[in-house]
Design a protein around this motif. Structure first.
Motif, PDB file in Angstrom:
ATOM      1  N   ARG A 186       0.816  -1.216   0.000  1.00  0.00           N
ATOM      2  CA  ARG A 186       0.000   0.000   0.000  1.00  0.00           C
ATOM      3  C   ARG A 186       0.848   1.264   0.000  1.00  0.00           C
ATOM      4  O   ARG A 186       0.555   2.223  -0.729  1.00  0.00           O
ATOM      5  N   THR A 187       1.924   1.279   0.799  1.00  0.00           N
ATOM      6  CA  THR A 187       2.726   2.501   0.948  1.00  0.00           C
ATOM      7  C   THR A 187       4.072   2.417   0.246  1.00  0.00           C
ATOM      8  O   THR A 187       4.785   3.425   0.191  1.00  0.00           O
ATOM      9  N   ARG A 188       4.437   1.237  -0.239  1.00  0.00           N
ATOM     10  CA  ARG A 188       5.731   0.984  -0.882  1.00  0.00           C
ATOM     11  C   ARG A 188       6.885   1.162   0.097  1.00  0.00           C
ATOM     12  O   ARG A 188       8.035   1.384  -0.302  1.00  0.00           O
ATOM     13  N   THR A 209       7.979   6.107  11.666  1.00  0.00           N
ATOM     14  CA  THR A 209       7.110   7.144  11.104  1.00  0.00           C
ATOM     15  C   THR A 209       6.269   6.639   9.935  1.00  0.00           C
ATOM     16  O   THR A 209       5.343   7.331   9.496  1.00  0.00           O
ATOM     17  N   GLU A 210       6.575   5.447   9.448  1.00  0.00           N
ATOM     18  CA  GLU A 210       5.836   4.919   8.298  1.00  0.00           C
ATOM     19  C   GLU A 210       4.432   4.467   8.721  1.00  0.00           C
ATOM     20  O   GLU A 210       4.210   4.018   9.849  1.00  0.00           O
ATOM     21  N   ASP A 211       3.497   4.593   7.790  1.00  0.00           N
ATOM     22  CA  ASP A 211       2.094   4.223   8.042  1.00  0.00           C
ATOM     23  C   ASP A 211       1.908   2.730   7.740  1.00  0.00           C
ATOM     24  O   ASP A 211       1.634   2.345   6.600  1.00  0.00           O
ATOM     25  N   ILE A 212       2.064   1.911   8.770  1.00  0.00           N
ATOM     26  CA  ILE A 212       1.879   0.460   8.635  1.00  0.00           C
ATOM     27  C   ILE A 212       0.616   0.072   9.397  1.00  0.00           C
ATOM     28  O   ILE A 212       0.475   0.397  10.585  1.00  0.00           O
ATOM     29  N   GLN A 213      -0.301  -0.608   8.726  1.00  0.00           N
ATOM     30  CA  GLN A 213      -1.577  -0.972   9.337  1.00  0.00           C
ATOM     31  C   GLN A 213      -1.788  -2.484   9.295  1.00  0.00           C
ATOM     32  O   GLN A 213      -1.229  -3.187   8.441  1.00  0.00           O
ATOM     33  N   VAL A 214      -2.600  -2.943  10.231  1.00  0.00           N
ATOM     34  CA  VAL A 214      -2.974  -4.360  10.245  1.00  0.00           C
ATOM     35  C   VAL A 214      -3.766  -4.685   8.979  1.00  0.00           C
ATOM     36  O   VAL A 214      -4.701  -3.972   8.621  1.00  0.00           O
ATOM     37  N   GLY A 215      -3.373  -5.747   8.300  1.00  0.00           N
ATOM     38  CA  GLY A 215      -4.042  -6.139   7.060  1.00  0.00           C
ATOM     39  C   GLY A 215      -3.295  -5.725   5.816  1.00  0.00           C
ATOM     40  O   GLY A 215      -3.690  -6.125   4.704  1.00  0.00           O
ATOM     41  N   ASP A 216      -2.215  -4.921   5.960  1.00  0.00           N
ATOM     42  CA  ASP A 216      -1.415  -4.549   4.794  1.00  0.00           C
ATOM     43  C   ASP A 216      -0.756  -5.786   4.189  1.00  0.00           C
ATOM     44  O   ASP A 216      -0.299  -6.680   4.909  1.00  0.00           O
ATOM     45  N   THR A 220       7.329  -9.427  -1.528  1.00  0.00           N
ATOM     46  CA  THR A 220       8.782  -9.615  -1.590  1.00  0.00           C
ATOM     47  C   THR A 220       9.320  -8.937  -2.838  1.00  0.00           C
ATOM     48  O   THR A 220       8.740  -9.016  -3.917  1.00  0.00           O
ATOM     49  N   SER A 221      10.460  -8.289  -2.665  1.00  0.00           N
ATOM     50  CA  SER A 221      11.064  -7.583  -3.798  1.00  0.00           C
ATOM     51  C   SER A 221      12.355  -8.232  -4.243  1.00  0.00           C
ATOM     52  O   SER A 221      13.019  -7.750  -5.143  1.00  0.00           O
TER      53      SER A 221
END
Length: 223
Positions: A186-188, A209-216, A220-221
């Motif tokens: 979602r946020t890369r 500070t990153e926006d990490i949410q449950v369900g994201d 793998t890159s």
């Protein structure tokens, strides 16, 4: 004197029974035709005749019930065999259906991934508590190389850790020694996916500070 009376009584009973049987046979076969014979012979013997009929009916009933029970037992055995056969066929059908679904998913995965792919099957799991690995039935002669990523249609499974000519050991992403470069879809946001060893992974080295949410979803890159 007493024995003589007992013998006479027994002879009388036997004679009456024999007469009853003979008269019944004659009556059934129609070899006598007069009412006089019936009145003289059968009426005095009618109690014996009825008793004999009851005995014959009882024997016939027991025989019929025995035959019925034997037939039911045989029929039940055939039904049980048919049920077992249908269960085996049902299990084979489910296995064939699941195999077909897996092959269809692999074809879809192959169409999405541009790089060459090698289809393989899992033939063993590691019993070790320290390493989370599996063994596949493809090796060096099939084009497998150490470090290659291993995927299913659901995503990354791990990477090739050791190879032989006909098989390979795969280190799973849930192993403690596994670390994979990844990003939050979602946020890369980038991070490192590390195995926990108990069937889970942790996303590490992500700024607070990153926006990490449950369900994201984590993608793998690289491996």
């Amino acid at each position: 004197m007493v024995d003589l009376r007992k013998r006479r009584g027994a002879l009388v009973i036997i004679s009456l029974v024999l007469c009853t049987v003979v008269l019944i046979v004659l009556q059934i076969s129609g070899r006598y035709g007069g009412d006089e014979l019936h009145n003289v012979g059968l009426r005095p013997l009618s109690p014996w005749q009825r008793a004999l009929h009851r005995i014959i009916d009882s024997i016939d009933s027991v025989f019929k019930n025995h035959v019925l029970l034997v037939n039911l037992k045989e029929e039940n055995r055939h039904i049980q065999e048919e049920v077992r056969r249908l269960k085996r066929e049902n299990a084979d059908l489910r296995e064939s259906t699941q195999t077909l679904e897996r092959l269809q998913r692999l074809l879809l995965l192959k169409a999405k991934v541009p790089a060459p792919m090698i289809a393989a099957e899992v033939v063993a799991y590691s019993p070790s508590a320290w390493f989370r690995t599996i063994v596949i039935n493809k090796g060096q002669r099939d084009g497998v190389r150490k470090g290659l990523p291993v995927m299913t249609w659901e995503g990354v499974v791990g990477k090739v850790m050791r190879i032989s000519s006909t098989s390979s050991v795969i280190l799973l992403v849930i192993d403690r020694n596994s670390s994979v470069d990844c990003l939050v879809q979602r946020t890369r946001t980038r991070g490192i996916l590390e195995g926990e060893g108990g069937g889970r992974c942790f996303l590490r080295y992500v700024p607070r500070t990153e926006d990490i949410q449950v369900g994201d979803h984590i993608v793998t890159s690289g491996l």
